[in-house]
Enzyme design. Structure first.
Site, PDB file in Angstrom:
ATOM      1  N   GLY A 115      -8.293  -5.948   0.886  1.00 40.50           N
ATOM      2  CA  GLY A 115      -7.884  -7.129   1.658  1.00 40.50           C
ATOM      3  C   GLY A 115      -6.577  -7.750   1.240  1.00 40.50           C
ATOM      4  N   GLY A 116      -5.702  -6.994   0.556  1.00 39.47           N
ATOM      5  CA  GLY A 116      -4.411  -7.558   0.164  1.00 39.47           C
ATOM      6  C   GLY A 116      -4.630  -8.814  -0.659  1.00 39.47           C
TER       7      GLY A 116
ATOM      8  N   THR B 243      -7.373  -1.149   1.516  1.00 36.35           N
ATOM      9  CA  THR B 243      -7.604  -0.708   0.155  1.00 36.35           C
ATOM     10  C   THR B 243      -9.069  -0.343   0.154  1.00 36.35           C
ATOM     11  OG1 THR B 243      -5.902  -2.135  -0.768  1.00 36.35           O
ATOM     12  CG2 THR B 243      -7.707  -1.638  -2.232  1.00 36.35           C
TER      13      THR B 243
ATOM     14  N   ASP C  80       5.137  -3.929  -2.706  1.00 38.86           N
ATOM     15  CA  ASP C  80       4.490  -5.038  -3.416  1.00 38.86           C
ATOM     16  C   ASP C  80       5.439  -5.715  -4.421  1.00 38.86           C
ATOM     17  OD1 ASP C  80       2.156  -4.799  -2.034  1.00 38.86           O
ATOM     18  OD2 ASP C  80       0.905  -4.229  -3.729  1.00 38.86           O
TER      19      ASP C  80
ATOM     20  N   SER D  63      -2.922  -7.529  -6.192  1.00 37.51           N
ATOM     21  CA  SER D  63      -4.037  -8.479  -6.050  1.00 37.51           C
ATOM     22  C   SER D  63      -5.383  -7.806  -6.285  1.00 37.51           C
ATOM     23  CB  SER D  63      -4.055  -9.071  -4.639  1.00 37.51           C
ATOM     24  OG  SER D  63      -2.867  -9.744  -4.384  1.00 37.51           O
TER      25      SER D  63
HETATM   26  O1  DON Z   1      -2.188  -3.984  -4.864  1.00 38.37           O
HETATM   27  C1  DON Z   1      -2.221  -4.816  -3.988  1.00 38.37           C
HETATM   28  O2  DON Z   1      -2.467  -5.982  -4.167  1.00 38.37           O
HETATM   29  C2  DON Z   1      -1.982  -4.400  -2.568  1.00 38.37           C
HETATM   30  N1  DON Z   1      -1.169  -3.240  -2.512  1.00 38.37           N
HETATM   31  C3  DON Z   1      -3.311  -4.173  -1.987  1.00 38.37           C
HETATM   32  C4  DON Z   1      -3.182  -3.866  -0.559  1.00 38.37           C
HETATM   33  C5  DON Z   1      -4.478  -4.033   0.042  1.00 38.37           C
HETATM   34  O3  DON Z   1      -5.427  -4.509  -0.479  1.00 38.37           O
HETATM   35  C6  DON Z   1      -4.594  -3.626   1.349  1.00 38.37           C
HETATM   36  N2  DON Z   1      -5.997  -3.822   1.657  1.00 38.37           N
HETATM   37  N3  DON Z   1      -6.937  -3.916   2.037  1.00 38.37           N
END
Ligand code: DON
Length: 565
Positions: free
Chosen positions: A464-465, A372, A414, A444
């Site tokens: 970072g998910g 992200t 997600d 997140s």
């Molecule tokens: O929206 C979310 O929480 C996830 N789709 C984010 C994914 C993500 O941060 C990947 N990242 N570094």
């Protein structure tokens, strides 16, 4: 204006020209300024943001320009085919607003459209994109320059191309190698001259993306959600077995939402509301931590880390239990109250880890992607923007819209994948985040604003998910509780616990100075994930209250550039 005040800091050590000035470069430094600051993962995007500020744009104008530029220069996560959250502090004394532009399930989506274990690549995984509508809404509410002026720099970058550095060269080479079944991605991102590999110094030119961006510059969001681009996108879906129709696109809207607000040690902290879980989870964790006295504690003592981890477990457990799209799911308001945090704090034992299972045995969690991107902007009038947006995984679904030059997200992943199916492998089937037509999936993403007495003090956020929320927590604790400088706060090793799996991830795992704390924590019953992966990429700005000095620190974990004037 002095060289220092106009310093440009570039984490890749490149010399960059901004306007007519050559800026000082230092990989481990901090950019400073009084009139504006931009920090993003991409030097070109940062430059576009700074130029927007220098020609009189405000922080939202610059943020929109950066967002479109990143869609060109940071294609793994910068996007027009994804979505995200933009937190805006309009100015001194005004209340922050969250522009929510999360992707949405298409009308034909069904709760059981995915098989368990299916990889979420390809057309079915795409949610209706939100970025262009989000930028337009932000511009309508807060922009000062004409829309065209903030979109055009990205179109120019796509048309004229830009010189890529090593990380992007490696990323493009790798995604092309790994995606033979995505012919359009391979066509658009193949190395030049029939070579097998991109090299740093090559030029990435994207004429079809430039055309799409020009349509958006001319027509606004209608240039994306209606007309030629919408037809191309819907046709791409038909050809690849995806669900999104032209009607889904025409029906998409971004929302201006009230942020989640909390306080920590006298500061006001704002994060995004549902469908992001970030604001609620962050405030819940900060509220728990406020019950403890860290005056005598070291930042990386076993005691401090234990309290942080125990707060994380409780915050992430509630996240899994309760959070989803608020239009479909009731989210109890007590999660962010001080009283609830006091009750949770009282369940933390000082000498012993609480097992995650004992907090709520019924709901383990699935994994999320880790790519992200976040950027931060402040202008000279105290307007500030924290923006996090994404394609979900690196390069999203890998579906490149034929002839339109942009990638689509794979954000449908997600949602919870299988209704009612919850297991120890990490699949989760609870109702709050089940798939439904027109619903937005949990996120997140946590762009954060911190103010005091109505003045902006910190702008931060990260990719970072699921680690995103904890990266934000670490930065706030570093700054507000332990008095670190912005550089120290960004650089300090990060820690993550997401309730399940019941283990700690710690960036300092292999550093001898933390060995004693780790041993003590293990003796208390905490388990550590072996190895230390980098956590996040938190491009951060701190504003000094007395002087108004803006300090921008690019996170050096990936790539990044901070520029102030
Ligand atoms: O929206 C979310 O929480 C996830 N789709 C984010 C994914 C993500 O941060 C990947 N990242 N570094």
């Amino acid at each position: 204006m002095s060289q220092l005040r106009r310093m440009m800091v570039c984490a890749v050590g490149l010399a960059i020209l901004v306007g007519h000035c050559q800026f000082a470069i230092a990989a481990d430094d901090v950019a400073v300024g009084h009139n504006g600051m931009v920090v993003s993962v991409s030097p070109e995007a940062t430059r576009v943001g700074l130029e927007t500020l220098q020609k009189g744009g405000n922080a939202v104008d610059a943020a929109i320009a950066v967002a479109f530029a990143l869609a060109v220069t940071w294609p793994e996560a910068g996007n027009i085919g994804g979505g995200g959250f933009m937190m805006v502090h309009p100015g001194a004394g005004e209340s922050p607003v969250c522009i929510e532009y999360r992707e949405t399930a298409p009308a034909a989506a069904t709760p059981d459209m995915f098989e368990l274990g299916e990889t979420h690549l390809g057309h079915k995984a795409v949610g209706v994109p939100g970025t262009v509508a989000g930028m337009e809404l932000a511009h309508e509410r807060f922009g000062s320059l004409p829309w065209e002026e903030v979109v055009r720099p990205a179109a120019r970058l796509a048309e004229q191309g830009f010189v890529i550095e090593e990380k992007l060269a490696a990323g493009l080479t790798s995604i092309v190698d790994r995606s033979p079944q995505f012919a359009e991605l391979v066509r658009v991102f193949s190395p030049p001259d029939g070579r097998q590999q991109w090299r740093s110094g090559d030029r990435l030119v994207q004429p079809e993306l430039a055309h799409t961006l020009r349509l958006i510059a001319e027509k606004g969001a209608d240039g994306f959600y209606r007309g030629a681009v919408a037809q191309q996108l819907a046709e791409e879906m038909r050809l690849g077995g995806g669900l999104i129709t032209e009607k889904d696109l025409a029906n998409y809207h971004a929302n201006a939402r009230e942020p989640i607000h909390g306080t920590f040690r006298g500061f006001d902290v704002y994060g995004p509301p549902p469908p992001s879980s970030g604001g609620i989870c962050l405030i819940e964790m900060l509220n728990i931590l406020e019950n403890f006295d860290f005056e005598e504690s070291d930042r990386f003592s076993a005691e401090t880390l234990h309290l942080m981890v125990e707060s994380m477990k409780r915050g992430y457990c509630d996240r899994a239990r309760y959070v989803g799209d608020p239009a479909f799911t009731y989210i109890p308001p007590h999660l962010t109250t001080k009283e609830y945090a006091r009750q949770l704090a009282a369940t933390i034992r000082s000498e012993r880890a609480t097992s995650s299972e004992s907090l709520a045995p019924e709901i383990p969690l699935a994994a999320e992607g880790t790519e992200t991107t976040h950027f931060s902007v402040v202008d000279g009038n105290g307007m500030a923007v924290a923006n996090t947006y994404t394609l979900e995984q690196s390069y999203g679904s890998r579906v490149m819209v034929r002839g339109a030059g942009f990638l689509l997200n794979n954000e449908m992943g997600d949602f919870n994948w299988k209704p009612g199916h919850t297991d120890r492998k990490g699949n989760i089937g609870t109702e709050a985040n089940a798939i439904a037509p027109g619903k937005r999936m949990i996120s997140s993403q946590t762009p954060i604003l911190v103010t005091k007495e109505g003045q902006i003090r910190v702008v931060t956020g990260s990719p970072g998910g699921r680690t995103i929320i904890n990266t934000g927590l670490c930065i706030i604790i570093n700054l507000m509780e332990f008095g670190m400088s912005v550089r120290e706060a960004v650089d300090a090793p990060r820690i993550h616990h997401q309730w399940f799996p019941d283990e700690i991830r710690f960036e300092g795992m292999e550093r001898p100075e933390f060995a004693e704390s780790i041993k003590q924590l293990e003796n208390m019953g905490h388990a550590f994930y072996a190895g230390s992966r980098k956590q996040g990429d938190a491009h951060t700005i701190v504003i000094e209250p007395d002087t108004g000095l803006l300090q921008g620190a690019a996170d050096l974990r990936r790539l990044g550039a901070a520029a102030g004037h």
